[in-house]
Motif scaffolding. Structure first.
Motif, PDB file in Angstrom:
ATOM      1  N   ALA A  48      58.232  52.522  27.006  1.00 16.15           N
ATOM      2  CA  ALA A  48      57.355  53.284  27.890  1.00 16.15           C
ATOM      3  C   ALA A  48      57.757  54.740  27.958  1.00 16.15           C
ATOM      4  N   ALA A  49      59.068  55.018  27.819  1.00 14.25           N
ATOM      5  CA  ALA A  49      59.556  56.383  27.943  1.00 14.25           C
ATOM      6  C   ALA A  49      60.799  56.553  27.096  1.00 14.25           C
ATOM      7  N   ARG A  50      61.147  57.780  26.881  1.00 15.20           N
ATOM      8  CA  ARG A  50      62.364  58.111  26.143  1.00 15.20           C
ATOM      9  C   ARG A  50      63.158  59.130  26.957  1.00 15.20           C
ATOM     10  N   VAL A  51      64.405  58.799  27.261  1.00 22.61           N
ATOM     11  CA  VAL A  51      65.266  59.734  27.975  1.00 22.61           C
ATOM     12  C   VAL A  51      65.750  60.795  26.989  1.00 22.61           C
ATOM     13  N   VAL A  52      65.469  62.045  27.299  1.00 23.10           N
ATOM     14  CA  VAL A  52      66.021  63.138  26.508  1.00 23.10           C
ATOM     15  C   VAL A  52      67.457  63.382  26.971  1.00 23.10           C
ATOM     16  N   TYR A  53      67.627  63.532  28.286  1.00 24.84           N
ATOM     17  CA  TYR A  53      68.988  63.594  28.838  1.00 24.84           C
ATOM     18  C   TYR A  53      68.954  63.160  30.299  1.00 24.84           C
ATOM     19  N   SER A  54      70.082  62.723  30.788  1.00 23.60           N
ATOM     20  CA  SER A  54      70.308  62.424  32.203  1.00 23.60           C
ATOM     21  C   SER A  54      71.684  62.974  32.536  1.00 23.60           C
ATOM     22  N   ASP A  55      71.768  63.779  33.586  1.00 20.38           N
ATOM     23  CA  ASP A  55      72.987  64.541  33.837  1.00 20.38           C
ATOM     24  C   ASP A  55      73.300  64.540  35.330  1.00 20.38           C
ATOM     25  N   LEU A  66      83.618  69.216  43.940  1.00 17.93           N
ATOM     26  CA  LEU A  66      84.214  69.080  45.261  1.00 17.93           C
ATOM     27  C   LEU A  66      84.694  70.447  45.721  1.00 17.93           C
ATOM     28  N   THR A  67      84.221  70.887  46.881  1.00 20.53           N
ATOM     29  CA  THR A  67      84.544  72.215  47.385  1.00 20.53           C
ATOM     30  C   THR A  67      84.948  72.130  48.852  1.00 20.53           C
ATOM     31  N   ALA A  68      85.425  73.229  49.392  1.00 17.83           N
ATOM     32  CA  ALA A  68      85.790  73.285  50.809  1.00 17.83           C
ATOM     33  C   ALA A  68      84.566  73.135  51.698  1.00 17.83           C
ATOM     34  N   ARG A  69      83.388  73.490  51.184  1.00 14.14           N
ATOM     35  CA  ARG A  69      82.157  73.353  51.969  1.00 14.14           C
ATOM     36  C   ARG A  69      81.630  71.933  51.958  1.00 14.14           C
ATOM     37  N   GLY A  70      82.102  71.130  51.024  1.00 15.11           N
ATOM     38  CA  GLY A  70      81.586  69.777  50.880  1.00 15.11           C
ATOM     39  C   GLY A  70      81.456  69.424  49.412  1.00 15.11           C
ATOM     40  N   ASP A  71      80.756  68.358  49.147  1.00 15.23           N
ATOM     41  CA  ASP A  71      80.550  67.887  47.782  1.00 15.23           C
ATOM     42  C   ASP A  71      79.167  68.296  47.304  1.00 15.23           C
ATOM     43  N   GLU A  72      79.128  69.004  46.201  1.00 18.47           N
ATOM     44  CA  GLU A  72      77.860  69.397  45.590  1.00 18.47           C
ATOM     45  C   GLU A  72      77.573  68.453  44.423  1.00 18.47           C
ATOM     46  N   VAL A  73      76.401  67.847  44.452  1.00 25.30           N
ATOM     47  CA  VAL A  73      76.020  66.907  43.406  1.00 25.30           C
ATOM     48  C   VAL A  73      74.730  67.395  42.761  1.00 25.30           C
ATOM     49  N   TYR A  74      74.850  67.794  41.530  1.00 25.44           N
ATOM     50  CA  TYR A  74      73.709  68.277  40.752  1.00 25.44           C
ATOM     51  C   TYR A  74      73.197  67.132  39.887  1.00 25.44           C
ATOM     52  N   THR A  75      71.905  66.846  40.003  1.00 29.73           N
ATOM     53  CA  THR A  75      71.288  65.766  39.227  1.00 29.73           C
ATOM     54  C   THR A  75      70.098  66.326  38.462  1.00 29.73           C
ATOM     55  N   ALA A  76      70.047  66.055  37.165  1.00 30.48           N
ATOM     56  CA  ALA A  76      68.951  66.557  36.344  1.00 30.48           C
ATOM     57  C   ALA A  76      68.606  65.532  35.273  1.00 30.48           C
ATOM     58  N   TYR A  77      67.361  65.541  34.893  1.00 29.59           N
ATOM     59  CA  TYR A  77      66.942  64.660  33.806  1.00 29.59           C
ATOM     60  C   TYR A  77      65.692  65.217  33.128  1.00 29.59           C
ATOM     61  N   ARG A  78      65.491  64.770  31.910  1.00 27.54           N
ATOM     62  CA  ARG A  78      64.275  65.097  31.159  1.00 27.54           C
ATOM     63  C   ARG A  78      63.872  63.851  30.399  1.00 27.54           C
ATOM     64  N   ILE A  79      62.634  63.434  30.574  1.00 32.35           N
ATOM     65  CA  ILE A  79      62.142  62.227  29.898  1.00 32.35           C
ATOM     66  C   ILE A  79      60.785  62.513  29.260  1.00 32.35           C
TER      67      ILE A  79
END
Length: 689
Positions: free
Chosen positions: A51-58, A63-76
């Motif tokens: 049905a689909a093809r994952v180009v990338y999933s990232d 971890l920083t003093a302000r908190g945890d930053e979580v970057y999520t990206a994908y291309r399908i």
């Protein structure tokens, strides 16, 4: 495919981290400078019909003093109409404990890049998705239906969550995972933290030889999979054997840190004010009894009956319990609040008790994980009375006797103590009483060719019984009868019901469903040649083989259904014979095989046949060697049905006795000890027929 794509977002939600500021709107901004470019595409062929093809999933976590930053990206790439629902973009967060920044949402069509956010924005709604289950999360959901999306398009999305838990935000802890499915495409997880921070990490074995590397003042862990094969689980193995493609991190030095920190929270919540109404409740209980067990039972009943369950994750309540006085005043609370309230009462009553964190699914393998509060989803009270531990759960209902509370199912607990405590193993115990005792009394004295009078009772115990009792209590007599009639049609459809009934025995923690009626037994033969009948409820099914594919770990143990204990008793009252005599053809069974204890006893005396059989799991798993023994003995397992037959060679009642059934009609099937237990306990059952 959407499950693969959004696994990273699900991992974000699990992290329990919250931002340093509240945000009830979606923010928009550029990709942070610390984020690496996406993985390059792979050139592996796409499976036919995909049905689909994952180009990338990232997924990149910093971890920083302000908190945890979580970057999520994908291309399908959307290959068929089945993939179009991927355009339904949604993400959720708690506005008091989180923020979301969307970087881009793009459609790539025939080489042209279409900026969806140029004309469309996310809509934010408050959505208590589990309100019907009495859970108040305070979550916001941002949604966007990608306009104009077509088959053949590529969809590209990126967002960052900044998080810091309001209660435990001075610590970093969480998970990052790669999907276990085998799919073409590039998949990456990356974790970075300041080199000066004492962050510990651990990765599942299938991620290979990982090692952190220095990048400036950061330490970095990274794993990229390109066109990965599936991470196949070990079939039938306990949960600890099937952790796949998981990276975890924590800056806790040990479980003791979590224990001490959480103990402070519960001690504060359990502290009663000088004029607390709970002090009077405790005084009333104390005046009624000096017995510690009775006091604990009364306190538990008060919390279960007077405080309705509502999960409260608002105002940083994911880890911090509401105070006992507050919970009593508003008369609702979650497991944390109920535990704090119960602790307060027990301390007033002089009953030693402590809060313990548990994982409701069992927690198998917790000792192999890094210290992490996210690994627990429940808290209850362990009270010690006369040297014996009792597990008191305020979120349950109907517990009136400490002796009737089921043994704990969890494998590990973390006691909450001011000095700190480490994980404790809990030895699994076989269930003391069956969750089902089915007693069937068939009066066939009118003759084998005539309908028999039938009485059937089902004695039910377990966590769901009290809720079923509550449901039945709320129904009119006519509606309750209708539902019971439906139940018995599925359980004993050979009986024409004349009446049905139910009752709840609070002192036994048991629900009794009953049926009376008439039915025809499946007799074979006739009066001239003799009669034969295969006795209901007097034959075991052969156990299933415990095997797994050759390429999987053959040394791993097998998880079995646990706890499980069921018992079937049959009484058949036979007609008098003019010639010959009745005989019972069946074998006693008393053996343990594959972690299950099987017991069957048979008797016939004065034209009454009695049978009882039970199967009880005695431990939650069996070794590979025990599985081999089971597999080798399946063919010889006695799965024959017990026969009741007319024997013309017998001229006298030779009888057949079974000590466990000697009391006959005086047997109390509601008692704590019944013939279901057989001649021995699960720990000493013999391995012979």
């Amino acid at each position: 495919m959407r499950g693969v794509i959004f696994r990273g977002l699900a991992a974000i939600a699990l992290m329990g981290a919250t931002p340093v500021f509240a945000a009830d709107k979606v923010q928009y901004g550029k990709v942070p400078a610390w984020v690496l470019p996406p993985p390059t595409p792979t050139d592996a062929p796409t499976p036919a019909g995909a049905a689909a093809r994952v180009v990338y999933s990232d997924v990149q976590t910093r971890l920083t003093a302000r908190g945890d930053e979580v970057y999520t990206a994908y291309r399908i790439k959307l290959l068929t109409a089945d993939a179009l629902p991927a355009g339904n973009i949604a993400t959720s967060w708690n506005p008091e404990a989180g923020s979301v920044t969307v970087h881009h949402l793009r459609i790539i069509r025939d080489g042209e890049v279409i900026n969806v956010l140029a004309k469309s924005r996310f809509t934010v709604v408050r959505q208590e998705a589990q309100l019907e289950a009495a859970m108040l999360h305070g979550m916001l959901t941002a949604t966007l239906q990608t306009p104009g999306l077509r088959v053949g398009d590529e969809l590209e999305f990126a967002a960052t969550v900044l998080g810091r838990d309001p209660t435990l935000g001075d610590h970093h802890f969480g998970f990052s995972a790669l999907a276990p499915q085998g799919n073409p495409g590039a998949f990456r997880i990356r974790l970075s933290w300041p080199a000066s921070e004492p962050v510990r990490w651990r990765a599942s074995a299938d991620l290979g030889d990982l090692a952190p590397r220095a990048e400036g003042d950061l330490m970095v862990l990274e794993r990229e999979l390109r066109d990965p094969a599936a991470a196949v689980p070990t079939e039938g193995a306990p949960a600890r054997y099937n952790v796949r493609r998981l990276m975890e991190y924590s800056d806790y030095s040990g479980w003791e840190d979590i224990s001490a920190r959480m103990a402070t929270l519960f001690d504060e919540a359990a502290a009663l004010k000088a004029d607390s109404a709970l002090r009077q409740e405790a005084a009333t209980i104390a005046a009624r009894t000096s017995d510690p067990a009775a006091r604990a039972e009364a306190a538990l009943a008060l919390v279960q009956d007077q405080i309705r369950y509502v999960y409260v994750g608002l105002n940083g309540g994911n880890y911090r319990p509401a105070s006992a006085d507050e919970s009593w005043r508003r008369r609702f609370g979650d497991c944390k609040a109920k535990t704090a309230l119960l602790l307060a009462l027990l301390r007033e009553l002089g009953v030693p008790a402590e809060a313990v964190l548990v994982q409701s699914s069992g927690g198998d393998g917790l000792d192999q994980r890094l210290p992490n509060p996210l690994l627990f989803d429940h808290v209850l009270v362990r009270a010690t009375i006369a040297g014996k531990a009792h597990w008191l759960d305020g979120t349950r209902l109907g517990d009136r006797s400490l002796a009737l509370i089921p043994p704990p199912m969890f494998r590990w607990v973390l006691p909450l103590r001011a000095p700190g405590a480490t994980l404790e193993a809990v030895t699994p115990k076989a269930p003391r009483e069956p969750e089902l005792i089915a007693v069937q009394d068939v009066d066939a004295r009118a003759g084998a060719d005539r309908p028999s009078k039938v009485t059937v009772r089902h004695i039910l115990r377990g966590d769901g019984v009290y809720a079923l009792r509550t449901t039945l209590s709320s129904l009119s007599k006519a509606e309750a009868d209708r539902q019971l009639q439906s139940y018995w049609r599925s359980e004993a459809n050979w009986v024409d019901a004349q009446s049905v009934d139910w009752r709840y025995e609070a002192d036994k923690a048991a629900l009794v469903l009953s049926l009376t009626g008439e039915g025809r037994l499946d007799w074979e033969g006739n009066a001239s040649d003799g009669w034969l009948h295969y006795l209901h409820g007097a034959g075991f099914y052969k156990p299933s083989a415990l095997k797994r594919p050759k390429e999987q770990d053959q040394s791993a143990p097998y998880a079995i259904s646990f706890p499980r204990f069921r018992c079937y008793a049959t009484i058949l009252r036979l007609p008098r014979l003019g010639a010959g005599h009745w005989n019972v053809a069946g074998r006693r069974v008393n053996r343990t095989l594959g972690g299950v204890a099987y017991w069957r006893g048979l008797s016939i005396r004065d034209n009454v046949v009695r049978s009882v059989q039970s199967s009880r799991s005695v431990k939650p798993e069996v070794s590979a060697e025990e599985a081999m023994v089971l597999n080798a003995q399946i063919n010889g397992f006695d799965d024959n049905m017990t026969r009741v037959e007319q024997n013309f060679a017998l001229t006298a009642d030779v009888g057949r006795d079974e000590p466990a059934l000697a009391e006959g009609d005086k047997i109390d099937w509601m008692a704590s000890a019944t013939p279901c237990d057989g001649p021995g306990n699960p720990s000493d059952v013999r391995a012979t027929d």
